[in-house]
Design an enzyme around this catalytic site. Sequence first.
Site, PDB file in Angstrom:
ATOM      1  N   CYS A   1       0.846  -1.184   0.000  1.00 21.20           N
ATOM      2  CA  CYS A   1       0.000   0.000   0.000  1.00 21.20           C
ATOM      3  C   CYS A   1       0.887   1.241   0.000  1.00 21.20           C
ATOM      4  CB  CYS A   1      -0.947   0.089   1.182  1.00 21.20           C
ATOM      5  SG  CYS A   1      -2.208  -1.170   1.184  1.00 21.20           S
TER       6      CYS A   1
ATOM      7  N   ARG B   1       4.311  -0.543  -4.602  1.00 20.17           N
ATOM      8  CA  ARG B   1       3.944  -0.993  -3.253  1.00 20.17           C
ATOM      9  C   ARG B   1       2.609  -1.745  -3.242  1.00 20.17           C
ATOM     10  NH1 ARG B   1       6.847   1.578   0.711  1.00 20.17           N
ATOM     11  NH2 ARG B   1       5.236   1.082   2.216  1.00 20.17           N
TER      12      ARG B   1
ATOM     13  N   TRP C   1      -2.597  -2.726  -1.792  1.00 21.93           N
ATOM     14  CA  TRP C   1      -2.236  -4.143  -1.879  1.00 21.93           C
ATOM     15  C   TRP C   1      -3.166  -4.827  -0.904  1.00 21.93           C
ATOM     16  CZ3 TRP C   1      -0.432  -8.110   1.285  1.00 21.93           C
ATOM     17  CH2 TRP C   1       0.090  -9.226   0.632  1.00 21.93           C
TER      18      TRP C   1
ATOM     19  N   ASN D   1      -2.170   2.264   5.381  1.00 22.49           N
ATOM     20  CA  ASN D   1      -1.250   1.181   5.020  1.00 22.49           C
ATOM     21  C   ASN D   1      -0.955   0.421   6.304  1.00 22.49           C
ATOM     22  OD1 ASN D   1       2.341   1.254   4.280  1.00 22.49           O
ATOM     23  ND2 ASN D   1       0.928  -0.428   4.203  1.00 22.49           N
ATOM     24  N   GLY D   2      -1.239  -0.883   6.324  1.00 25.89           N
ATOM     25  CA  GLY D   2      -0.982  -1.663   7.542  1.00 25.89           C
ATOM     26  C   GLY D   2      -2.157  -2.580   7.816  1.00 25.89           C
TER      27      GLY D   2
ATOM     28  N   GLU E   1      17.825 -18.071  -5.827  1.00 29.91           N
ATOM     29  CA  GLU E   1      17.468 -16.731  -6.303  1.00 29.91           C
ATOM     30  C   GLU E   1      17.005 -16.781  -7.767  1.00 29.91           C
ATOM     31  OE1 GLU E   1      16.736 -14.048  -5.067  1.00 29.91           O
ATOM     32  OE2 GLU E   1      17.077 -12.508  -6.564  1.00 29.91           O
TER      33      GLU E   1
ATOM     34  N   LYS F   1      13.361 -15.549  -9.040  1.00 26.80           N
ATOM     35  CA  LYS F   1      13.152 -14.518 -10.073  1.00 26.80           C
ATOM     36  C   LYS F   1      12.153 -15.013 -11.099  1.00 26.80           C
ATOM     37  CE  LYS F   1      14.265 -11.799  -8.576  1.00 26.80           C
ATOM     38  NZ  LYS F   1      14.755 -11.484  -7.313  1.00 26.80           N
TER      39      LYS F   1
ATOM     40  N   GLU G   1       8.529 -15.301  -9.659  1.00 23.31           N
ATOM     41  CA  GLU G   1       7.927 -14.001  -9.351  1.00 23.31           C
ATOM     42  C   GLU G   1       7.338 -13.326 -10.578  1.00 23.31           C
ATOM     43  OE1 GLU G   1      10.198 -11.557  -5.912  1.00 23.31           O
ATOM     44  OE2 GLU G   1      11.469 -12.093  -7.601  1.00 23.31           O
TER      45      GLU G   1
ATOM     46  N   HIS H   1      17.698 -36.685  -4.156  1.00 21.84           N
ATOM     47  CA  HIS H   1      16.775 -37.026  -3.075  1.00 21.84           C
ATOM     48  C   HIS H   1      15.353 -36.559  -3.360  1.00 21.84           C
ATOM     49  CE1 HIS H   1      20.199 -38.362  -0.798  1.00 21.84           C
ATOM     50  NE2 HIS H   1      20.809 -37.230  -1.095  1.00 21.84           N
TER      51      HIS H   1
ATOM     52  N   LYS I   1       6.506  -4.644  -3.545  1.00 21.62           N
ATOM     53  CA  LYS I   1       7.938  -4.445  -3.362  1.00 21.62           C
ATOM     54  C   LYS I   1       8.313  -4.375  -1.892  1.00 21.62           C
ATOM     55  CE  LYS I   1      12.022  -3.278  -4.944  1.00 21.62           C
ATOM     56  NZ  LYS I   1      12.721  -4.494  -5.384  1.00 21.62           N
TER      57      LYS I   1
END
Length: 610
Positions: A2, A27, A73, A99-100, A483, A487, A490, A506, A605
């Site tokens: 947000c 955001r 968000w 926001n929160g 990573e 990427k 995402e 395994h 983000k």
Amino acid sequence: MCGIVGYIGERQAVDVLIKGLKRLEYRGYDSAGVAVVNGQLSVHKKNGKVGELAKVLKTTRVIGTLGIGHTRWATHGVPSDANAHPHLASDGSFALVHNGIIENYNAIRERLTRSGFVFHSQTDTEVLTKLIEDVRNTTGLALPEAVRQALTQVVGTYGIAIVAEGEDDLLIAARKGSPLILGVGDGEYFLGSDAAPLIEYTRQVVYLNDGEMVVVSRGKFEVSTIDKKEVDPQIHELEWDLEQIEKGGYTHFMIKEIFEQPKSLANCMRGRVRADENIVMLGGLVDHMDSLSKADRIIICACGTSWHAALVGEYVIESLARIPVEVEYASEFRYRNPILRKGDAVLVISQSGETADTLAAVRQAQGQDIPVYGIVNTVGSTIARETDAGVYLHAGPEIGVASTKAFTAQVTVLTMIATKIAQTRGLPEDQSRAILKGLEELPDKVQSVLNLNGQIRAIAGVYRYAQNFLYLGRGYNFPVALEGALKLKEISYIHAEGYPAAEMKHGPIALIDQFMPVVFLAMKDSTYEKVISNIEEVVARKGCVIAITDEGNGELDKLCEHVIRVPKTIEELAPILTSIPLQLLAYHIAVMRGCDVDQPRNLAKSVTVE
Ligand code: G6P
């Protein structure tokens, strides 16, 4: 998570708000809305991205020089017009953006419902709005005081901004757990969840601290704590400039940020590394080197990509400085009652400096008197301010939701820290110089990797329709495998997993067939021969191998479908070079699949909620 903007001054607020919301869109981008005051309150909100709201506002002239805005968000309630912010008091007398998360919203909602309040959304924010209204109505307090009192009743986190009908000279904001910055202009003030919406207008800012509230008019602003103690606000100068938060000719922020890496790494090391004199200088840690180098144990806490950088940090600190390191997901650390002892030191890593779980880990460790050091990109962010000391990445603003240049800068900083600690613990000079020389050579070598963009785009074209991907690496390159997989997931929504190459036997080996692309990190390091055996195992099962190896290594050509060669560097620094082809691969595949690379679905983000 947000984004909040606010404006009070002489300009038309809606222009400042929409521009600001676009800059904060990373955001959250589920819905957006504004409230502008011109005697009356004019509120417009729209499901979807800020662009959708901007379209509505193009056809509706909204006049007024005071306003607030929000890009959402979703947490409580699906993305919809009704759940979009701002939320209004029942009588329409004021509007609030948030926001929160208000954790006790259910209990408050039930109580207010019993008192006759009617709710039009599923959000916790509407509950907070009506709680403020209830306090104002029952106490007769002026709005700023009613806000103050209502906030003492809520449990959870908030950054809020409020404007009211008939109050043309009043903007109220408060924060606890979610960031808010006040931009101080000449007869005008700006609010933002971070500096991006303000940078165009002013470089003077006040970072609100947790538990603080600001009441702003055109002539002045007053900061106090929510429990009404006066605060003497410090004005800081912003470091970033407008050009850094624009795309500058690139199609996406992500590709711009990938290509910025030679420069971001040079900036990250500027004035810090001198190989010829065997010096590594970390100003922020100078007074704390003793506590770090004598630590019995270092615990690194982070989330997401920063957690992957932490894993590289574990390997490099243990190998060079010989101090035991533990890497923790901040979200787990905070709730699992970790054992912390005198002699421990905690490092936290965060690009944004606002991640809620990482911030909670900071407070948890500090609560037990453990020194906490930050590796943070965003100057002035909450984690940067609350840690005992730290090192900034100086990578410049990162706006693409998928982190790229922050990761390579984080690994660089961790290597500098490891070398510095190791020097005080007897690291042989030739080894120390080799690392520092390796660091100095990085920007040029990163440029050489970027020159492979065309080759990597072609490989992306081959695998764009894949449904799964496996990424395998060992040693320093195991975190790179994680990573690389992150990427791809995402931004392209292809399912991908990263594994230590030897662990493939395994479980993941069962997945391998001719449709499974497998990316191997096969650098000529101490694990190379073992990795080759793992490649053989994949090839024997018809998997398609894309290998990343050193320049000049032709040994893999027969075995692998594709070979990407990056310049040689020392083992500790390999992740910085090997992660870049994986950033490019993910980027090109996502673009080819028509995905929204900078704003992937469901992600944000800066994750300021738990
Ligand atoms: C979000 C972002 C990731 C980031 C993670 C941690 O998930 O999308 O890119 O790695 O948060 O963020 P931080 O700002 O603490 O590094």
